[in-house]
Design an enzyme around this catalytic site. Structure first.
Site, PDB file in Angstrom:
ATOM      1  NE  ARG A 105       6.528 107.415  31.144  1.00 10.34           N
ATOM      2  CZ  ARG A 105       4.739 106.604  31.963  1.00 10.34           C
ATOM      3  NH1 ARG A 105       3.758 106.888  30.680  1.00 10.34           N
ATOM      4  NH2 ARG A 105       4.362 106.502  33.160  1.00 10.34           N
ATOM      5  CE  LYS A 140      19.117  91.693  50.527  1.00 12.55           C
ATOM      6  NZ  LYS A 140      17.995  90.408  50.673  1.00 12.55           N
ATOM      7  CE  LYS A 172      24.052  90.247  56.118  1.00 14.70           C
ATOM      8  NZ  LYS A 172      22.496  90.388  56.663  1.00 14.70           N
ATOM      9  CD  GLU A 202      22.845  87.952  59.372  1.00 14.42           C
ATOM     10  OE1 GLU A 202      22.653  89.411  58.525  1.00 14.42           O
ATOM     11  OE2 GLU A 202      23.554  86.915  58.429  1.00 14.42           O
ATOM     12  CG  ASP A 223      19.898  85.900  59.365  1.00 14.83           C
ATOM     13  OD1 ASP A 223      18.770  86.797  58.751  1.00 14.83           O
ATOM     14  OD2 ASP A 223      20.477  84.868  58.386  1.00 14.83           O
TER      15      ASP A 223
END
Length: 300
Positions: A105, A140, A172, A202, A223
């Site tokens: 597994r 992410k 950002k 960004e 963005d």
């Protein structure tokens, strides 16, 4: 020049696989196998692809069987990066049956997950192969599996964005809001970091982009801009550097442009055709379906 295939160091594979096996074995080990299979029984099994895909994670599968029982023989019949079809035998595993069944597994979990990411990434890369743009993964990722998932992205023809908070600067919108402006944030970052650290900022519009260009970051992240606005951004960048045509594409001095937001298999082609250099998306890691792979005993 064709890039060499990435490799996953065995030591990295062992760290992840050992933790997964300990999680699966729990407090008492594989009680089902111990209750039904005699210690001296041996078996041979084959690991088969059940759909088209790109292979990633063979070293992890090999390590799962080795850590459970070093007497198990794992014969890989394909390599990471290979393309397979339904019925392709990926590996033949033979040896003590108890160990083979106990490791099954964990071996399949890693292989199915990473093959799924490599396969899904290859679909994105195929959509933009006629352009110079590269599809990139982001931060992410599933906690603890980032290095493995980014490895699978590269096998699928994608590129890696930064691995964490420490290997590149990405300014950002929230950083800009707190620091007081695009150019000031870029300048502060340049004053802080070493000469080998790339700086990306960004922006959400052409006004911010023009301000960013005055500070000459390495990359500007555009963005959530649609194709029309992205084309305008490419034109603004070209005008700033006084470049056009092939000179724009090849000049190493100019600021690179990255598009992000609303990227999927239906939109990535139009985004790439605007002339941006990179397209980042979390889809290739967070939304990739697993590849269907089975393991069947062929000789008991």
């Amino acid at each position: 020049m064709t890039a060499l295939r990435p490799e996953l160091p065995a030591l990295m594979a062992e760290e992840h696989v050992r933790a997964a096996l300990l999680e699966d074995l729990g407090r008492a080990g594989d009680i089902t196998t111990c209750a039904t299979i005699a210690p001296d029984r041996t078996a041979t099994a084959e690991m088969n692809a059940r759909e088209n895909g790109v292979v990633a994670g063979m070293e992890l599968a090999r390590t799962a069987f080795r850590l459970i029982d070093p007497a198990i023989r794992f014969e890989a019949l394909v390599a990471d990066g290979d393309r397979v079809h339904p019925g392709t035998v990926l590996a033949r595993i033979s040896g003590p049956a108890r160990g083979l069944l106990s490791a099954e597994r964990v071996a399949l979990n890693f292989l199915m997950h990473l093959c799924g990411i490599a396969t899904y990434t290859s679909k994105f890369a195929s959509e933009i192969a006629h352009t110079r743009a590269k599809v990139c993964c982001t931060r992410k990722t599933i906690p603890g599996l980032r290095a493995l998932e980014k490895y699978a992205v590269r096998l699928g023809g994608g590129s890696n964005h930064r691995y964490g908070l420490d290997d590149a600067i990405l300014i950002k919108d929230n950083h800009i809001a707190v620091s007081g402006g695009v150019a000031s944030a870029v300048n502060a970052a340049r004053a802080y970091c070493g000469h080998l650290v790339k700086i990306e900022v960004e922006v959400d519009g052409l006004g911010q982009m023009r301000e960013a260009l005055t500070a000459s970051p390495d990359v500007i992240l555009l963005d959530n801009m649609g194709p029309d606005l992205l084309r305008q951004a490419v034109a603004v960048n070209a005008a700033h550097w006084q470049l056009s045509g092939d000179a724009y594409a090849s000049d190493p001095r100019r600021t690179k442009l990255e598009a992000s937001g609303n990227v999927n298999l239906q939109t990535i082609r139009a985004i790439a055709e605007t002339g941006v250099d990179y397209i980042s998306t979390s889809k290739i890691t967070m939304a990739a379906p697993t590849l269907d792979i089975g393991l069947d005993v062929v000789i008991g």
